[in-house]
Design an enzyme around this catalytic site. Structure first.
Site, PDB file in Angstrom:
ATOM      1  N   ASP A 393       0.850  -1.189   0.000  1.00  0.00           N
ATOM      2  CA  ASP A 393       0.000   0.000   0.000  1.00  0.00           C
ATOM      3  C   ASP A 393       0.887   1.240   0.000  1.00  0.00           C
ATOM      4  O   ASP A 393       1.583   1.527   0.981  1.00  0.00           O
ATOM      5  CB  ASP A 393      -0.905  -0.014   1.232  1.00  0.00           C
ATOM      6  CG  ASP A 393      -1.962   1.084   1.196  1.00  0.00           C
ATOM      7  OD1 ASP A 393      -1.847   1.993   0.351  1.00  0.00           O
ATOM      8  OD2 ASP A 393      -2.897   1.031   2.012  1.00  0.00           O
ATOM      9  N   HIS A 394       0.846   1.986  -1.098  1.00  0.00           N
ATOM     10  CA  HIS A 394       1.719   3.163  -1.233  1.00  0.00           C
ATOM     11  C   HIS A 394       1.304   4.292  -0.289  1.00  0.00           C
ATOM     12  O   HIS A 394       2.056   5.260  -0.095  1.00  0.00           O
ATOM     13  CB  HIS A 394       1.707   3.657  -2.677  1.00  0.00           C
ATOM     14  CG  HIS A 394       3.012   4.231  -3.125  1.00  0.00           C
ATOM     15  ND1 HIS A 394       3.909   4.812  -2.253  1.00  0.00           N
ATOM     16  CD2 HIS A 394       3.579   4.330  -4.350  1.00  0.00           C
ATOM     17  CE1 HIS A 394       4.968   5.243  -2.927  1.00  0.00           C
ATOM     18  NE2 HIS A 394       4.794   4.957  -4.198  1.00  0.00           N
ATOM     19  N   GLN A 395       0.115   4.203   0.291  1.00  0.00           N
ATOM     20  CA  GLN A 395      -0.262   5.178   1.317  1.00  0.00           C
ATOM     21  C   GLN A 395       0.617   5.013   2.548  1.00  0.00           C
ATOM     22  O   GLN A 395       0.987   5.985   3.207  1.00  0.00           O
ATOM     23  CB  GLN A 395      -1.724   4.981   1.720  1.00  0.00           C
ATOM     24  CG  GLN A 395      -2.727   5.217   0.603  1.00  0.00           C
ATOM     25  CD  GLN A 395      -4.135   4.872   1.040  1.00  0.00           C
ATOM     26  OE1 GLN A 395      -4.982   5.741   1.180  1.00  0.00           O
ATOM     27  NE2 GLN A 395      -4.386   3.588   1.254  1.00  0.00           N
TER      28      GLN A 395
END
Length: 422
Positions: A393-395
């Protein structure tokens, strides 16, 4: 007369399907005897009897979807109380003798806020008990049909009241509407209801795509040393009764690499506006079962020895394939592994499971030509080679963190002895 209500299976589930009754009317049962198998969206669950007595009536037939809190069986345990009239609809709780408090399904359960999509039709009350049966006719002016069927009838200009119903419980089906409209329906093969594990999986992956910002990275590497270690472990006395596979070392590598990249062991809580860091690696192991894809969780995997981890993987996968997982078995994961290599697939772009930070896909391990050595010693040899795919998850995780994590896993699998440095 004790009325056994469908208990809350947890995980926010509000309904279950009756799969198999293990008792019949007139049978004698004792406390904790298994009464019925039910199927939730994620697992098969056996429900034990909270009381001893004689089976009165089975209030829900096999195949019926029942809302949590609805009565499913009557047991004559000698306590006061009249049998329910039929057909059964959920009623407000009535005073009755309380069964043992520590048993599942004890006592009435409040009616859930969310109803099941196909509740039993409501009929006029009757004055005497009657066997439970699904109606084949409906009161004048009332037609049983799902919302989509009603919409189709409206779009085609067909009056539902004019249709002879052939669907479950005397309901009008899509095929009934199409036939009444004079449509020549092409035989397009069997139709299977979307429910159970398939429904849960579809909802989970669709929700994951909307919840996470997926990034997938790949790395192809020589895992000959890992394969040699697997062969050695199979000969060890400690692993004699266990199934040892490359999955074991991939799982161990994930736990070791997570210690060096702890930011990956976290969850994104958009509602609270917080990143939740977890103290332990709760490792999900994706398992292909006869009922579909399930992801049971090994809790605190980083604390387990290699033997303990191997045993935990063996046990949880066996339970999953037997369809005996309980809601607690597949909740609370922080990171998962899926093995597409067992199907001969080289790689893929795995979808993050639940609220986890990422998922590692193991590709097929194959003999391939590989460049080894350097300089004048450089040569091509057949080696065991695989491709890893990491979705994260790039968040939560920047490209650097995800890349370092994948590089650490790869380093351990390429040279397992380096695990001593972690």
């Amino acid at each position: 007369m004790f009325r056994f209500n469908l208990p809350d299976p947890g995980e926010g589930l509000v309904e279950a399907e009756i799969v198999n009754w293990l008792v019949a009317e007139g049978d004698e049962v004792r406390i904790n005897d298994i009464l019925v198998e039910i199927e939730t969206a994620k697992s098969l669950v056996e429900l034990p009897s909270p009381v001893s007595g004689t089976i009165g009536r089975l209030l829900a037939p096999v195949g019926q979807t029942v809302a949590v809190g609805s009565p499913i069986i009557e047991i004559d345990d000698g306590s006061p109380g009249e049998p329910l009239p039929a057909p059964v609809v959920p009623q407000a709780a009535e005073p009755e003798e309380a069964p043992p408090a520590n048993l599942v399904g004890s006592g009435p359960i409040p009616e859930p806020a969310t109803r099941c999509r196909n509740p039993s039709p409501v009929a006029a009350p009757v004055t005497a008990p009657a066997p439970v049966q699904r109606p084949t006719t409906t009161p004048v002016g009332k037609v049983l049909a799902k919302p989509l069927v009603r919409r189709l009838a409206r779009d085609l200009g067909v009056a539902l009241q004019s249709i002879r119903p052939t669907g479950p419980g005397g309901s009008v089906s899509r095929a009934d509407v199409e036939a009444a409209a004079g449509m020549n329906r092409v035989d397009d093969g069997a139709r299977v209801p979307i429910r159970g594990v398939r429904k849960a999986t579809a909802e989970a992956v669709a929700g994951s795509v909307g919840k996470h910002v997926h990034v997938t990275e790949f790395n192809t590497l020589d895992v000959s040393a890992t394969m040699a270690l697997v062969a050695t472990l199979k000969q060890r006395r400690e692993f004699r009764d266990l199934h040892v596979s490359p999955l074991l070392l991939h799982a161990k590598a994930v736990c070791l690499a997570m210690a060096r990249q702890p930011d990956l062991n976290a969850s994104w809580d958009a509602r609270a506006g917080e990143i939740v860091h977890h103290d332990h690696v709760n490792l999900g192991i994706a398992a292909a079962t006869p009922r579909g894809l399930l992801v049971p969780v090994i809790r605190e995997a980083e604390t387990l020895s290699l033997v303990e981890l191997c045993r935990a993987i063996n046990e949880i996968v066996a339970v999953a394939k037997a369809g005996k997982l309980q809601p607690a078995d597949y909740s609370g994961g922080t990171f998962s592994i899926t093995n597409v290599g067992v199907f001969g697939i080289d790689s893929g772009t795995p979808i993050i499971n639940g609220d986890e930070s990422g998922i590692l896909a193991m590709g097929a391990i194959k003999r391939r030509p590989w460049v080894v050595g350097t300089g004048d010693d450089e040569r091509i040899e057949p080696r065991w080679v695989t491709t890893l795919a990491l979705s994260f998850d790039h968040q939560l995780i920047d490209g650097e963190g995800g890349s370092r994590f994948l590089a650490d896993i790869s380093e351990i699998l390429a040279s397992p002895e380096l695990a001593l440095l972690y």
